[in-house]
Design a protein around this motif. Structure first.
Motif, PDB file in Angstrom:
ATOM      1  N   HIS B 313      39.909  12.455  35.197  1.00 13.16           N
ATOM      2  CA  HIS B 313      39.655  12.256  33.763  1.00 13.16           C
ATOM      3  C   HIS B 313      39.608  13.575  32.991  1.00 13.16           C
ATOM      4  N   HIS B 314      39.653  14.702  33.702  1.00  9.12           N
ATOM      5  CA  HIS B 314      39.716  15.984  32.998  1.00  9.12           C
ATOM      6  C   HIS B 314      41.150  16.381  32.678  1.00  9.12           C
ATOM      7  N   MET B 315      42.120  15.588  33.164  1.00  8.98           N
ATOM      8  CA  MET B 315      43.522  16.022  33.099  1.00  8.98           C
ATOM      9  C   MET B 315      44.404  15.036  32.358  1.00  8.98           C
ATOM     10  N   PHE B 316      43.779  14.184  31.527  1.00  6.24           N
ATOM     11  CA  PHE B 316      44.555  13.162  30.822  1.00  6.24           C
ATOM     12  C   PHE B 316      45.675  13.772  29.994  1.00  6.24           C
ATOM     13  N   VAL B 317      45.439  14.951  29.408  1.00 12.03           N
ATOM     14  CA  VAL B 317      46.475  15.546  28.568  1.00 12.03           C
ATOM     15  C   VAL B 317      47.114  16.764  29.249  1.00 12.03           C
ATOM     16  N   ALA B 318      46.906  16.902  30.557  1.00 10.85           N
ATOM     17  CA  ALA B 318      47.425  18.088  31.253  1.00 10.85           C
ATOM     18  C   ALA B 318      48.730  17.791  31.977  1.00 10.85           C
ATOM     19  N   GLY B 319      49.357  16.653  31.682  1.00  5.13           N
ATOM     20  CA  GLY B 319      50.609  16.332  32.348  1.00  5.13           C
ATOM     21  C   GLY B 319      50.412  15.440  33.561  1.00  5.13           C
ATOM     22  N   GLU B 320      49.212  14.930  33.739  1.00  2.00           N
ATOM     23  CA  GLU B 320      48.947  14.003  34.834  1.00  2.00           C
ATOM     24  C   GLU B 320      49.746  12.709  34.597  1.00  2.00           C
ATOM     25  N   SER B 321      50.174  12.062  35.692  1.00  2.00           N
ATOM     26  CA  SER B 321      50.921  10.805  35.549  1.00  2.00           C
ATOM     27  C   SER B 321      50.052   9.767  34.853  1.00  2.00           C
ATOM     28  N   ILE B 322      50.680   8.941  33.988  1.00  2.00           N
ATOM     29  CA  ILE B 322      49.864   7.978  33.240  1.00  2.00           C
ATOM     30  C   ILE B 322      49.283   6.914  34.160  1.00  2.00           C
ATOM     31  N   HIS B 389      42.272  12.186  21.459  1.00  2.00           N
ATOM     32  CA  HIS B 389      41.795  12.647  20.151  1.00  2.00           C
ATOM     33  C   HIS B 389      40.757  13.772  20.268  1.00  2.00           C
ATOM     34  N   VAL B 390      39.814  13.639  21.184  1.00  4.15           N
ATOM     35  CA  VAL B 390      38.708  14.604  21.209  1.00  4.15           C
ATOM     36  C   VAL B 390      38.826  15.649  22.315  1.00  4.15           C
ATOM     37  N   HIS B 391      39.895  15.591  23.119  1.00  5.63           N
ATOM     38  CA  HIS B 391      40.045  16.553  24.215  1.00  5.63           C
ATOM     39  C   HIS B 391      39.966  17.987  23.692  1.00  5.63           C
ATOM     40  N   ASP B 392      39.220  18.834  24.414  1.00  8.16           N
ATOM     41  CA  ASP B 392      39.081  20.247  24.030  1.00  8.16           C
ATOM     42  C   ASP B 392      38.495  20.449  22.640  1.00  8.16           C
ATOM     43  N   THR B 393      37.703  19.487  22.163  1.00  5.16           N
ATOM     44  CA  THR B 393      36.980  19.699  20.905  1.00  5.16           C
ATOM     45  C   THR B 393      35.487  19.811  21.224  1.00  5.16           C
ATOM     46  N   TYR B 394      34.714  20.038  20.161  1.00  4.74           N
ATOM     47  CA  TYR B 394      33.264  20.130  20.339  1.00  4.74           C
ATOM     48  C   TYR B 394      32.635  18.815  20.751  1.00  4.74           C
ATOM     49  N   PHE B 395      33.380  17.697  20.614  1.00  2.00           N
ATOM     50  CA  PHE B 395      32.827  16.418  21.075  1.00  2.00           C
ATOM     51  C   PHE B 395      32.538  16.498  22.568  1.00  2.00           C
ATOM     52  N   VAL B 396      33.482  17.068  23.315  1.00  2.00           N
ATOM     53  CA  VAL B 396      33.307  17.201  24.761  1.00  2.00           C
ATOM     54  C   VAL B 396      32.167  18.177  25.063  1.00  2.00           C
ATOM     55  N   VAL B 397      32.114  19.264  24.298  1.00  2.00           N
ATOM     56  CA  VAL B 397      31.039  20.249  24.500  1.00  2.00           C
ATOM     57  C   VAL B 397      29.680  19.578  24.315  1.00  2.00           C
ATOM     58  N   ALA B 398      29.560  18.786  23.223  1.00  2.00           N
ATOM     59  CA  ALA B 398      28.293  18.097  22.970  1.00  2.00           C
ATOM     60  C   ALA B 398      27.987  17.116  24.100  1.00  2.00           C
ATOM     61  N   GLY B 455      33.304  17.923  16.607  1.00  2.00           N
ATOM     62  CA  GLY B 455      34.411  17.624  17.500  1.00  2.00           C
ATOM     63  C   GLY B 455      35.225  16.449  16.999  1.00  2.00           C
ATOM     64  N   TYR B 456      34.522  15.424  16.532  1.00  2.00           N
ATOM     65  CA  TYR B 456      35.232  14.246  16.038  1.00  2.00           C
ATOM     66  C   TYR B 456      36.092  14.610  14.832  1.00  2.00           C
ATOM     67  N   LEU B 457      35.590  15.566  14.021  1.00  2.00           N
ATOM     68  CA  LEU B 457      36.356  16.016  12.853  1.00  2.00           C
ATOM     69  C   LEU B 457      37.491  16.952  13.253  1.00  2.00           C
ATOM     70  N   GLY B 458      37.493  17.383  14.500  1.00  2.00           N
ATOM     71  CA  GLY B 458      38.641  18.145  14.991  1.00  2.00           C
ATOM     72  C   GLY B 458      38.402  19.620  15.247  1.00  2.00           C
ATOM     73  N   MET B 459      37.134  20.076  15.281  1.00  2.00           N
ATOM     74  CA  MET B 459      36.927  21.492  15.573  1.00  2.00           C
ATOM     75  C   MET B 459      37.125  21.748  17.074  1.00  2.00           C
ATOM     76  N   PRO B 460      38.114  22.577  17.435  1.00  2.00           N
ATOM     77  CA  PRO B 460      38.365  22.826  18.855  1.00  2.00           C
ATOM     78  C   PRO B 460      37.304  23.739  19.462  1.00  2.00           C
TER      79      PRO B 460
END
Ligand code: CU
Lengths: 101, 557
Positions: B313-322, B389-398, B455-460
Motif C-alpha cells: 500500500h506504500h507503492m500504489f503510485v510507484a508503478g506497482e501492478s494494479i 489524491h493524498v499520496h505524498d501530501t501532509y495527509f499521510v504525514v498527519a 494534505g487534503y488541500l494538496g500541500m506536498p
C-alpha cells in the motif's frame, strides 16, 4: 529432555556432500542450460541450505517448537518473495479500456 | 525453593519501604550500572539512551516547524531542510519509537509480570543496549558530519546514485541497531515461553505480555530484511552492483518492496506494545477485567501476522501492478478489524467500570481517541483512489503521526506514569502530571489535525516552502508543536525531581493487581522474595482479597 548426539561420521558425510554440491554449482555454471540455469543453481543451493539446517543446526533432532520456528522463517521469506513476484508477474498489464484501446 | 532473601511482609508502610534492599540500592557506582545484568537496571539504561535520542529527534522537529512557520524558505537552504526531516525520521523511528516501549517498559516488566527473576539471557540483554548505542553513535557521526537527505525511507535511485550525503554511515547505524532490537525480541520470546511462574498459563498472562510477545515475533521475522536491504544499498553505492539500478539490470521498486516488507510491520512494532500498555491501564483504572480478554490477546497475534501482508500500500503510485495494488488494498483494510476489536473492547471495559482519572488514565483515554483517528485515516489511505489524491501530501504525514505519536508516545508516557512508582518507588506531582497529559493531548491535536486539511488541500510533504494560502494552518501546527514540546518537557523535569524529592509511593499506590504489584516497589534485584504461584487470571478486581486490599490503599492526587 535427552539431547541427541550426532556422530562425527554424519558430520563428515554432510560436509563432504556440501563440498560436492559446491563443486556441482561450479561445474553446472560452465554449461548453458537455457531456462534451467536458474532452476539448477537454486536446487543445489536449497539442498545445501537444508543439509546445514537439518544436521549442522540440529533441527532434525530438535523439538517441534524449533522446527516450527525454522518453518516460520521460511514461510515469511515465501511471503516476501511471493507477494513481490505477484507485482512483477502482473506489472504493466492493464485493462484494455485503461490503455485507451 | 527459590527464596533468595528473608521475606518481609509484602505490604509495608511508605516510610520503611525505601530502606529495604532493592535493585537501585543493591550496588552503587558507574561499574555497577554499566556491567549490570539486572533487566531493571538495563531498562533504566535504555530509558536514558532512548530519552536522549527522543530529544535529538524533537530538536529536528522543532527546526522543521520553525521553517514552516512562513511560506518562504527563509530559515534554511532547501538542502538543509531535506536533511532535517530525514534525520528527524531516522532518529525518531529507529532510535526512539521502535525501542521505546519494548526496551524500557518491556525490559522492566516482562520478568516481573510473569514472576521470573530476570530475562532468559541477561548478558544478551546488556549486549543489546551496547549494540543500540553503537548504532546510535554511527548515526550521530553521520548527523554531525552533515547528515543524510534521502528521507528516512532511503528510496533508490536517489539514495544509491544521487545523494552525496552520509547514506552509508546512516544505513550502517540502522543495520547495527537492528541487531539490538533482534536481541531484545529473541530474549522476550524465550523468556515468555520458558520462564513463567508456576500456574501462569498462557491465558493467565497480562495483555501487555501478549502484545510484547506478538511484537517480538515481528521483530525477529522482519528486522533481518531491513538490515539486508540497507546493506544492499550500501553495497550498490560502493561496488556498483546492479540490484536497484535499472541500468545495471536492477529495479528501483524492488527496494520499496523490501523496505516496506519490514517498515510497515515496524509500525506494529511501535503500536502493539502501546496497545498492551493500554490494556493494563484501562483495567487498572476502570477496576475491571478487560472485556473479551482472549479476543484482545489473539487480536495482537492477528495484527502481527496480517501486518506482514500489506506493505504494497506504500507503492500504489510507484508503478506497482494494479492487480497487486488491489490485493494489498484489501489486505490493508483487513488489519483494521483486529485493531478495531481492541478499541471496542477497551471502551466496553470502561462501561460500568469504576473509573478514576489518575494521570496514566488520562493518557489511556487520549490514546483511544488519537489511535482511532489515526487508524480510520489509515483505512482512507489504504483505498486505491483516495491514496492517489493524498499520496505524498501532509495527509499521510498527519495519519502516521496520529498512529506513531498519538498511539505509541501516548502509550509510552501513560505506561511510564503508571509504573513510575514501581520503577523508582516515588510519587510524582499529581496536578502537574495531569496538566502535562492535557498539554500533550491538546498540543498534539493542534499540531497534526491541521496537517490533515493541508494534505487534503494538496500541500506536498518534504518541501521547505509553500504557497501563502497554506500559512494559517501551518502556523496553527507550529503553535501546537510548541505546546506539545512543553508537554514533553514537564514529565522529564518532574520524573527527575521525584527521584530525589518525591514522596515514597509504597508498594502499590494504584491498588492494582498483577504480579509486578505483588512485590515491593522498587523490587529487589531478584524481583520476588518467594517464587509466586498463580491461581487465577489477570485483572481480577472483583476477587475478595483484592477488594479488601484496595480499600486500604492511599489514593493519589
Ligand atoms: Cu504501511
Amino acid at each position: 529432555m535427552a539431547e541427541h548426539v550426532t556422530s562425527r561420521k554424519v558430520y563428515f558425510l554432510v560436509f563432504a556432500a556440501l563440498l560436492a554440491l559446491t563443486l556441482a554449482t561450479v561445474l553446472v555454471a560452465e554449461v548453458d542450460l537455457g531456462v534451467f540455469n536458474d532452476v539448477a543453481a537454486l536446487t543445489i543451493a536449497v539442498t545445501k541450505a537444508l543439509l546445514v539446517l537439518l544436521f549442522f543446526m540440529h533441527v532434525r533432532h530438535s523439538t517441534r517448537m524449533t522446527a516450527l520456528t525454522a518453518v516460520a522463517g521460511f514461510f515469511w521469506l515465501a511471503l516476501l518473495i511471493g507477494l513481490t513476484m505477484a507485482d512483477y508477474a502482473s506489472r504493466g498489464q492493464i485493462l484494455p479500456y485503461v490503455a485507451g484501446k | 525453593m527459590n527464596t533468595t532473601a528473608a521475606a518481609p511482609p509484602v505490604t509495608t508502610t511508605a516510610e520503611t519501604a525505601f530502606r529495604r534492599p532493592n535493585y537501585l540500592n543493591a550496588a552503587y557506582g558507574v561499574r555497577s550500572w554499566l556491567l549490570t545484568r539486572d533487566h531493571k537496571r538495563i531498562a533504566i539504561l535504555y530509558l536514558i539512551s532512548v530519552t536522549t535520542f527522543f530529544a535529538i529527534g524533537s530538536l529536528f522537529a522543532l527546526l522543521i516547524r520553525l521553517e514552516l512557520l512562513t511560506p518562504e524558505g527563509d530559515l534554511f537552504q532547501p538542502d538543509t531542510y531535506n536533511r532535517l526531516f530525514t534525520m528527524h525520521g531516522v532518529v525518531m523511528v529507529f532510535f526512539f519509537l521502535i525501542p521505546a516501549i519494548p526496551a524500557v517498559l518491556g525490559n522492566f516488566l516482562v520478568p516481573l509480570m510473569i514472576g521470573a527473576k530476570d530475562l532468559a539471557f541477561p548478558k544478551l540483554n546488556l549486549a543489546s543496549w551496547y549494540v543500540y548505542n553503537l548504532g546510535g553513535i554511527f548515526t550521530l557521526w553521520a548527523i554531525i558530519h552533515g547528515g543524510v537527505d534521502t528521507g528516512w525511507t532511503f528510496y533508490t535511485p536517489f539514495s544509491t546514485h544521487y545523494s552525496n550525503t552520509y547514506v552509508i554511515a546512516t544505513a550502517l547505524g540502522i543495520f547495527i541497531n537492528g541487531f539490538s532490537t533482534i536481541f531484545t525480541g529473541l530474549n522476550f520470546i524465550v523468556t515468555i515461553h520458558r520462564m513463567r511462574a508456576p500456574g501462569l498459563t498462557w491465558f493467565r498472562l497480562p495483555l501487555f505480555i501478549w502484545a510484547t510477545y506478538a511484537t517480538s515475533v515481528i521483530i525477529v521475522l522482519g528486522t533481518p530484511v531491513i538490515a539486508i536491504t540497507l546493506l544492499l544499498v550500501a553495497v550498490e553505492k560502493t561496488f556498483h552492483l546492479g540490484i536497484f539500478d535499472p541500468a545495471l539490470g536492477g529495479d528501483p521498486v524492488l527496494f520499496q518492496h523490501m523496505f516496506w516488507f519490514y517498515s510497515h510491520p515496524a509500525v506494529y512494532i511501535m503500536i502493539l506494545p502501546a496497545m498492551g500498555v493500554e490494556s493494563e491501564l484501562i483495567a487498572a483504572f476502570a477496576r475491571k477485567r478487560i472485556v473479551g480478554y482472549k479476543v484482545v490477546a489473539f487480536a495482537s497475534i492477528a495484527i502481527a501476522v496480517l501486518g506482514f501482508l500489506v506493505w504494497g500500500h506504500h507503492m500504489f503510485v510507484a508503478g506497482e501492478s494494479i492487480y497487486a495494488a488491489t490485493i494489498f488494498s484489501v489486505l490493508s483494510m483487513l488489519v483494521a478489524i483486529p485493531s478495531a476489536v481492541k478499541v471496542f473492547n477497551w471502551t466496553a471495559t470502561l462501561y460500568q467500570g469504576s473509573i478514576s482519572f489518575q494521570t496514566p488514565m488520562l493518557y489511556a483515554l487520549g490514546f483511544i481517541g488519537l489511535f482511532t483517528l489515526g487508524g480510520l485515516t489509515g483505512v482512507m489511505v489504504a483505498t486505491l483512489g483516495f491514496d492517489v489524491h493524498v499520496h505524498d501530501t501532509y495527509f499521510v504525514v498527519a495519519h502516521f503521526h496520529y498512529i506513531m505519536v498519538g498511539g505509541t508516545i501516548m502509550g509510552y508516557l501513560g505506561g511510564l506514569h503508571y509504573w513510575w512508582p514501581k520503577i523508582s518507588g516515588k510519587l510524582y506531582p499529581a496536578f502537574l502530571s495531569k496538566l502535562a497529559a492535557l498539554l500533550v493531548f491538546v498540543g498534539f491535536n493542534l499540531t497534526f489535525f491541521p496537517q490533515f486539511i493541508l494534505g487534503y488541500l494538496g500541500m506536498p510533504r518534504r518541501y521547505w516552502s509553500y504557497p501563502p494560502e497554506f500559512q494559517v494552518l501551518n502556523v496553527l501546527s507550529t503553535a501546537g508543536a510548541s505546546i506539545l514540546g512543553v508537554g514533553y518537557l514537564l514529565p522529564l523535569c518532574y520524573f527527575i525531581w521525584s527521584m530525589r524529592y518525591g514522596k515514597d509511593s509504597g508498594d502499590n499506590p494504584w491498588g492494582a493487581v498483577g504480579l509486578e504489584w505483588d512485590t515491593t516497589s522498587p523490587p529487589p534485584t531478584e524481583n520476588f522474595y518467594t517464587t509466586p504461584v498463580v491461581t487465577h487470571g489477570p485483572y481480577e478486581y472483583n476477587r475478595e482479597e483484592v477488594h479488601n486490599r484496595m480499600s486500604q490503599e492511599v489514593t493519589l492526587g
